[in-house]
Design a protein around this motif. Structure first.
Motif, short mmCIF file in Angstrom:
data_model
loop_
_atom_site.label_atom_id
_atom_site.label_comp_id
_atom_site.label_asym_id
_atom_site.label_seq_id
_atom_site.Cartn_x
_atom_site.Cartn_y
_atom_site.Cartn_z
N ASN A 73 0.64 -0.62 0.11
CA ASN A 73 0.28 0.07 -0.03
C ASN A 73 0.60 0.64 0.22
OD1 ASN A 73 0.93 0.93 2.87
ND2 ASN A 73 -0.84 -0.63 3.35
N MET A 74 0.14 2.55 0.12
CA MET A 74 0.98 3.88 -0.26
C MET A 74 1.03 4.21 1.30
SD MET A 74 0.29 4.88 -4.08
CE MET A 74 -0.74 5.38 -3.54
N ALA A 75 0.46 3.87 2.37
CA ALA A 75 -0.28 4.88 3.50
C ALA A 75 1.43 5.52 3.66
CB ALA A 75 0.00 3.79 4.52
N ILE A 76 2.67 5.35 3.49
CA ILE A 76 4.32 5.73 3.90
C ILE A 76 3.63 7.28 3.07
CG2 ILE A 76 5.58 4.77 1.80
CD1 ILE A 76 6.27 4.88 5.28
N GLN A 77 3.39 7.52 2.39
CA GLN A 77 3.12 8.88 1.59
C GLN A 77 2.27 9.65 2.42
OE1 GLN A 77 -0.26 8.46 -1.55
NE2 GLN A 77 1.13 10.62 -2.61
N GLU A 78 1.84 9.51 3.34
CA GLU A 78 1.21 10.50 4.25
C GLU A 78 2.11 10.99 4.84
OE1 GLU A 78 -1.59 11.58 4.35
OE2 GLU A 78 -1.98 10.37 2.38
N LEU A 79 3.37 9.98 5.78
CA LEU A 79 5.08 10.27 6.21
C LEU A 79 5.55 10.52 5.37
CD1 LEU A 79 6.61 9.57 8.92
CD2 LEU A 79 7.22 7.70 7.75
N PHE A 80 5.45 10.45 4.08
CA PHE A 80 6.42 11.38 3.33
C PHE A 80 6.09 13.27 3.06
CE2 PHE A 80 8.04 7.53 0.95
CZ PHE A 80 8.92 7.43 2.54
N ARG A 81 4.58 13.52 2.77
CA ARG A 81 4.46 14.15 3.10
C ARG A 81 4.49 14.87 4.20
NH1 ARG A 81 -1.03 13.28 0.73
NH2 ARG A 81 -0.40 13.25 -1.26
N CYS A 82 4.29 14.88 5.09
CA CYS A 82 3.78 15.49 6.76
C CYS A 82 5.66 15.57 6.81
CB CYS A 82 3.56 14.21 7.41
SG CYS A 82 3.43 14.87 9.07
N ILE A 83 6.69 15.31 6.52
CA ILE A 83 7.75 15.38 6.24
C ILE A 83 8.60 16.42 5.29
CG2 ILE A 83 10.49 15.15 6.00
CD1 ILE A 83 9.30 12.27 7.17
N SER A 84 7.39 16.44 4.36
CA SER A 84 8.37 17.56 3.84
C SER A 84 7.08 18.48 4.45
CB SER A 84 7.89 16.53 2.08
OG SER A 84 8.00 18.25 1.22
#
Length: 102
Positions: free
Chosen positions: A51-62
């Motif tokens: 899945n792409m749930a890691i996208q939310e973490l990357f977006r938050c860090i960005s």
């Protein structure tokens, strides 16, 4: 539990969380059913998926990085060690690319 019930539940999960699944991976969900449950249990199940749930973490860090970089917070520590502002701009661009790929 029948295989059709398992397939139906998997379709429901895929439809509910469709945005979290990678569209470029056609078979991102696998299932297996074993009729022999663990001791003292009626049944057991396992569900694995990409899945792409890691996208939310990357977006938050960005977003946090961008906010700090725009305020030039902590930049002086890195500039004093020889880093250039362009390196931060490149890092921000790389992080945005990472988010867009996921």
């Amino acid at each position: 539990m029948s295989m059709s019930e398992v397939d139906e539940q998997m379709r429901n999960i895929q439809n509910k969380y469709n945005s979290y699944f990678a569209h470029w991976i056609p078979h991102h969900v696998k299932r297996a059913v074993c009729d022999i449950p663990p001791l003292k249990l009626k049944m057991s199940v396992i569900f694995t998926s990409k899945n792409m749930a890691i996208q939310e973490l990357f977006r938050c860090i960005s977003e946090q990085f961008t906010a700090k970089f725009r305020c030039k917070a902590f930049i002086h520590w890195y500039s004093g060690k020889g880093m250039d502002d362009m390196e931060f701009t490149e890092a921000e661009s790389n992080m945005n690319n990472l988010v867009s790929e996921y």
